[in-house]
Design a protein around this motif. Structure first.
Motif, PDB file in Angstrom:
ATOM      1  N   LEU A 208       0.832  -1.211   0.000  1.00 33.65           N
ATOM      2  CA  LEU A 208       0.000   0.000   0.000  1.00 33.65           C
ATOM      3  C   LEU A 208       0.867   1.261   0.000  1.00 33.65           C
ATOM      4  N   VAL A 209       1.974   1.228   0.751  1.00 32.94           N
ATOM      5  CA  VAL A 209       2.884   2.375   0.728  1.00 32.94           C
ATOM      6  C   VAL A 209       3.468   2.555  -0.670  1.00 32.94           C
ATOM      7  N   GLY A 210       3.781   1.433  -1.330  1.00 34.35           N
ATOM      8  CA  GLY A 210       4.291   1.504  -2.697  1.00 34.35           C
ATOM      9  C   GLY A 210       3.294   2.161  -3.639  1.00 34.35           C
ATOM     10  N   TYR A 211       2.022   1.795  -3.527  1.00 32.05           N
ATOM     11  CA  TYR A 211       0.993   2.438  -4.348  1.00 32.05           C
ATOM     12  C   TYR A 211       0.941   3.943  -4.094  1.00 32.05           C
ATOM     13  N   ALA A 212       0.961   4.311  -2.815  1.00 29.49           N
ATOM     14  CA  ALA A 212       0.871   5.733  -2.464  1.00 29.49           C
ATOM     15  C   ALA A 212       2.061   6.514  -3.012  1.00 29.49           C
ATOM     16  N   LEU A 213       3.258   5.927  -2.913  1.00 29.83           N
ATOM     17  CA  LEU A 213       4.449   6.607  -3.424  1.00 29.83           C
ATOM     18  C   LEU A 213       4.366   6.793  -4.940  1.00 29.83           C
ATOM     19  N   GLN A 214       3.926   5.772  -5.649  1.00 29.20           N
ATOM     20  CA  GLN A 214       3.833   5.877  -7.101  1.00 29.20           C
ATOM     21  C   GLN A 214       2.739   6.868  -7.501  1.00 29.20           C
ATOM     22  N   ALA A 215       1.643   6.888  -6.762  1.00 26.77           N
ATOM     23  CA  ALA A 215       0.591   7.856  -7.048  1.00 26.77           C
ATOM     24  C   ALA A 215       1.100   9.280  -6.853  1.00 26.77           C
ATOM     25  N   ALA A 216       1.869   9.505  -5.782  1.00 25.66           N
ATOM     26  CA  ALA A 216       2.436  10.833  -5.545  1.00 25.66           C
ATOM     27  C   ALA A 216       3.390  11.219  -6.666  1.00 25.66           C
ATOM     28  N   ALA A 217       4.192  10.252  -7.149  1.00 21.32           N
ATOM     29  CA  ALA A 217       5.124  10.534  -8.245  1.00 21.32           C
ATOM     30  C   ALA A 217       4.377  10.908  -9.515  1.00 21.32           C
ATOM     31  N   LEU A 218       3.330  10.164  -9.851  1.00 22.79           N
ATOM     32  CA  LEU A 218       2.550  10.472 -11.057  1.00 22.79           C
ATOM     33  C   LEU A 218       1.898  11.841 -10.945  1.00 22.79           C
ATOM     34  N   LEU A 219       1.392  12.168  -9.760  1.00 21.33           N
ATOM     35  CA  LEU A 219       0.765  13.465  -9.562  1.00 21.33           C
ATOM     36  C   LEU A 219       1.777  14.594  -9.796  1.00 21.33           C
ATOM     37  N   MET A 220       2.990  14.419  -9.300  1.00 17.95           N
ATOM     38  CA  MET A 220       4.031  15.442  -9.501  1.00 17.95           C
ATOM     39  C   MET A 220       4.410  15.551 -10.979  1.00 17.95           C
TER      40      MET A 220
ATOM     41  N   SER B  20      -8.181  -4.447   2.584  1.00 20.03           N
ATOM     42  CA  SER B  20      -8.768  -5.059   1.393  1.00 20.03           C
ATOM     43  C   SER B  20      -9.371  -4.013   0.461  1.00 20.03           C
ATOM     44  N   VAL B  21     -10.005  -3.005   1.032  1.00 19.31           N
ATOM     45  CA  VAL B  21     -10.577  -1.936   0.207  1.00 19.31           C
ATOM     46  C   VAL B  21      -9.474  -1.019  -0.309  1.00 19.31           C
ATOM     47  N   GLY B  22      -8.370  -0.919   0.469  1.00 24.50           N
ATOM     48  CA  GLY B  22      -7.282  -0.032   0.061  1.00 24.50           C
ATOM     49  C   GLY B  22      -6.640  -0.443  -1.246  1.00 24.50           C
ATOM     50  N   TYR B  23      -6.540  -1.750  -1.484  1.00 24.64           N
ATOM     51  CA  TYR B  23      -5.927  -2.206  -2.739  1.00 24.64           C
ATOM     52  C   TYR B  23      -6.677  -1.696  -3.970  1.00 24.64           C
ATOM     53  N   PRO B  24      -7.970  -1.998  -4.126  1.00 17.92           N
ATOM     54  CA  PRO B  24      -8.669  -1.496  -5.321  1.00 17.92           C
ATOM     55  C   PRO B  24      -8.789   0.028  -5.338  1.00 17.92           C
ATOM     56  N   ALA B  25      -8.848   0.642  -4.140  1.00 20.57           N
ATOM     57  CA  ALA B  25      -8.952   2.101  -4.102  1.00 20.57           C
ATOM     58  C   ALA B  25      -7.680   2.751  -4.647  1.00 20.57           C
ATOM     59  N   LEU B  26      -6.518   2.248  -4.212  1.00 21.42           N
ATOM     60  CA  LEU B  26      -5.260   2.808  -4.698  1.00 21.42           C
ATOM     61  C   LEU B  26      -5.006   2.430  -6.158  1.00 21.42           C
ATOM     62  N   ASP B  27      -5.440   1.232  -6.554  1.00 20.81           N
ATOM     63  CA  ASP B  27      -5.367   0.870  -7.977  1.00 20.81           C
ATOM     64  C   ASP B  27      -6.188   1.854  -8.813  1.00 20.81           C
ATOM     65  N   LEU B  28      -7.346   2.180  -8.287  1.00 23.69           N
ATOM     66  CA  LEU B  28      -8.222   3.116  -8.993  1.00 23.69           C
ATOM     67  C   LEU B  28      -7.566   4.494  -9.101  1.00 23.69           C
ATOM     68  N   LEU B  29      -6.907   4.921  -8.020  1.00 24.58           N
ATOM     69  CA  LEU B  29      -6.205   6.202  -8.042  1.00 24.58           C
ATOM     70  C   LEU B  29      -5.078   6.187  -9.073  1.00 24.58           C
ATOM     71  N   LEU B  30      -4.289   5.123  -9.093  1.00 27.49           N
ATOM     72  CA  LEU B  30      -3.214   5.000 -10.076  1.00 27.49           C
ATOM     73  C   LEU B  30      -3.764   4.987 -11.496  1.00 27.49           C
ATOM     74  N   LEU B  31      -4.869   4.283 -11.693  1.00 21.21           N
ATOM     75  CA  LEU B  31      -5.478   4.212 -13.022  1.00 21.21           C
ATOM     76  C   LEU B  31      -5.929   5.595 -13.479  1.00 21.21           C
ATOM     77  N   ALA B  32      -6.571   6.347 -12.580  1.00 14.70           N
ATOM     78  CA  ALA B  32      -7.039   7.692 -12.942  1.00 14.70           C
ATOM     79  C   ALA B  32      -5.860   8.607 -13.276  1.00 14.70           C
ATOM     80  N   LEU B  33      -4.792   8.511 -12.478  1.00 15.73           N
ATOM     81  CA  LEU B  33      -3.614   9.347 -12.742  1.00 15.73           C
ATOM     82  C   LEU B  33      -2.926   8.949 -14.049  1.00 15.73           C
ATOM     83  N   LEU B  34      -2.859   7.654 -14.321  1.00 19.71           N
ATOM     84  CA  LEU B  34      -2.264   7.194 -15.580  1.00 19.71           C
ATOM     85  C   LEU B  34      -3.096   7.667 -16.761  1.00 19.71           C
TER      86      LEU B  34
END
Length: 495
Positions: free
Chosen positions: A96-108, A158-172
């Motif tokens: 989950l931390v990995g997802y958050a870090l990658q999401a922050a990188a994409l946002l930047m 369990s909800v965090g996985y699809p939620a962060l996947d969804l965030l990464l997908l939206a940013l991508l």
């Protein structure tokens, strides 16, 4: 460096292929982690080698990849060595931390990209995000929320996985739909994120359906993640990686092309398809009717907003095209050198004057002017000087004419003048005044013809042209009237 990157890519793909034949033992775990950390190491090398001006997004991506591979290693140690498979496990927090870090990188990275066209890109990303949010909620999140056997922490994880996947997908999606240079490193990075998301969704759905995949399926799914790790490493090794995070003046506008339109269409169909699937599976009963309704309405409104923005863009482009057409029409009617009306504009004005005179009985004169010995002037001072003489003469003569008069360039050193409501004597006086102010102490010869009330514009201009040659034959630097002007009541004169 290019050949080293090529060797790394080839060796990485060979390693992923060889991984498919590893046994389900510690050998498999070690091979998986070695390949994964090779991608992380490649990112470190790329960052130290290319040194982007703004390295933070790349370091966040690297940290995220490290968390992914490290989480896999921790999970393997607990499963194979400690024979424990708790949930939530330490590896879950690392993921989950990995997802958050990658999401922050994409946002930047998105914030550093060119800003033009943000509205369209944001709407397109929102449409795709809304579609996958509906799928994630119906199939992945809602069952977890309703599962009474899970603890609160377990539900959040369990909800965090699809939620962060969804965030990464939206940013991508936002990154792909927006503007910016499409350099090789960009595509390698986008492929890495897309592969991670693809692997996550395949794993999540198979796990939710309690699908006990074969070893081959497990190896193939592992290969997806391994290629994702290596793609991120290749992106960092490529010299173009600097352009992803640094200021980039080169922009590429992503239009609503066929591929993007197909993707958006597929996204908007997800809601109705989920509705049909639930209704068919439950004999017409829809368990997630509220969520599907909200999702469909949201996507419908987003599509309407995107179409409104597209319509606005079309209107803006139509306005720009109309302005350009006006400019082209203006250029088509004006001489590029002097700025005067050209021969096409002159023909239209002369035809209009004849039509107007035939209708209301008004009269007018036309005059043809020819700069004397212009070729000799060009030969003596050069063509640039000749061009300056033409421009200066046109500007000077224009200041001495009335607003109703029309001075046009007929061709070369020849000019024509349309003088409404002017007698031959008045025209001669005006042309003499123009001769006196001709720049560079140059002179011109001119011929004048008065419209007889019936002749065509072509015939009238021919008479003025003959009068011009009369002036030239008489010694140049003078004005001559066409003979017909005398019979119209004006005395022929040469001055």
């Amino acid at each position: 460096m290019a050949h080293r990157r090529t060797w790394f890519t080839a060796a990485s793909l060979a390693a992923v292929l060889a991984y498919q034949w590893t046994p389900d033992t510690w050998v498999q775990t070690v091979c998986y982690d070695v390949i994964g950390f090779a991608g992380v190491a490649a990112m470190v090398v790329g960052l130290l080698l290319h040194r982007p001006a703004r390295p933070l997004p790349w370091w966040l991506l690297l940290a995220g990849q490290f968390c992914y591979v490290g989480g896999d290693m921790v999970a393997a140690v607990m499963r194979r060595w400690l024979e424990m498979e708790p949930f939530p496990a330490p590896a879950d927090y690392m993921y989950l931390v990995g997802y958050a870090l990658q999401a922050a990188a994409l946002l930047m990275i998105i914030q550093r990209r060119p800003r033009g066209g943000d509205g369209a890109a944001l709407l397109e990303a929102s449409i795709i995000g809304a579609a996958f949010a509906l799928v994630s909620w119906v199939f992945l999140m809602k069952p977890v929320v309703l599962d009474n056997e899970l603890t609160l922490t377990g539900k959040l994880i369990s909800v965090g996985y699809p939620a962060l996947d969804l965030l990464l997908l939206a940013l991508l999606a936002r990154l792909l739909a927006g503007r910016g240079a499409r350099v090789p490193a960009f595509w390698w990075l986008a492929s890495s994120i897309a592969l991670t998301l693809g692997g996550d969704y395949v794993w999540a759905f198979t796990d939710r359906m309690a699908y006990d995949g074969s070893t081959v399926f497990s190896h193939l799914l592992d290969a997806v993640y391994l290629v994702s790790f290596l793609s991120c490493g290749i992106a960092a090794l490529h010299p173009s990686m600097r352009r992803i995070t640094d200021d980039d003046a080169t922009t590429v506008a992503e239009r609503l092309g066929p591929t993007k339109l197909l993707l958006l269409t597929a996204a908007t169909l997800i809601g109705p398809l989920v509705l049909a699937w639930q209704a068919g599976r439950n004999d017409g009963r829809v368990d997630a009717a509220a969520a599907i309704s909200i999702g469909c309405i949201s996507m419908f409104l987003l599509v309407i907003a995107r179409m409104a923005l597209l319509l606005k863009q079309v209107q803006i482009q139509a306005g720009l095209l109309e302005e350009q057409a006006d400019v082209l029409r203006e250029l088509a009617r004006h001489d590029a050198l002097t700025g005067l009306p050209n021969r096409r504009a002159w023909d239209a004005a002369l035809s209009a004057a004849v039509t107007r005179g035939a209708r209301d009985g008004s009269s007018f004169c036309v005059a043809m002017l020819d700069l004397d010995h212009f070729k000799r002037y060009n030969d003596s001072f050069g063509h640039p000087a000749g061009d300056r003489l033409l421009k200066t003469a046109a500007a000077t003569w224009t200041t001495r004419l009335r607003r109703s008069d029309l001075l046009a360039r007929y061709g070369g050193e020849e000019f024509v003048v349309l003088l409404p409501d002017t007698t031959a004597a008045q025209a001669v006086a005006l042309l003499d005044e123009l001769r006196a102010v001709t720049p560079e102490h140059q002179t011109f010869s001119a011929g004048i013809a008065v419209w007889d009330g019936a002749e065509s514009g072509h015939t009238l201009l021919e008479r003025a042209d003959r009068a011009l040659y009369t002036a030239k034959e008489a010694g140049r630097d003078r004005v001559a009237c066409a003979p017909d002007a005398v019979r119209a009541g004006t005395a022929a004169m040469i001055s």
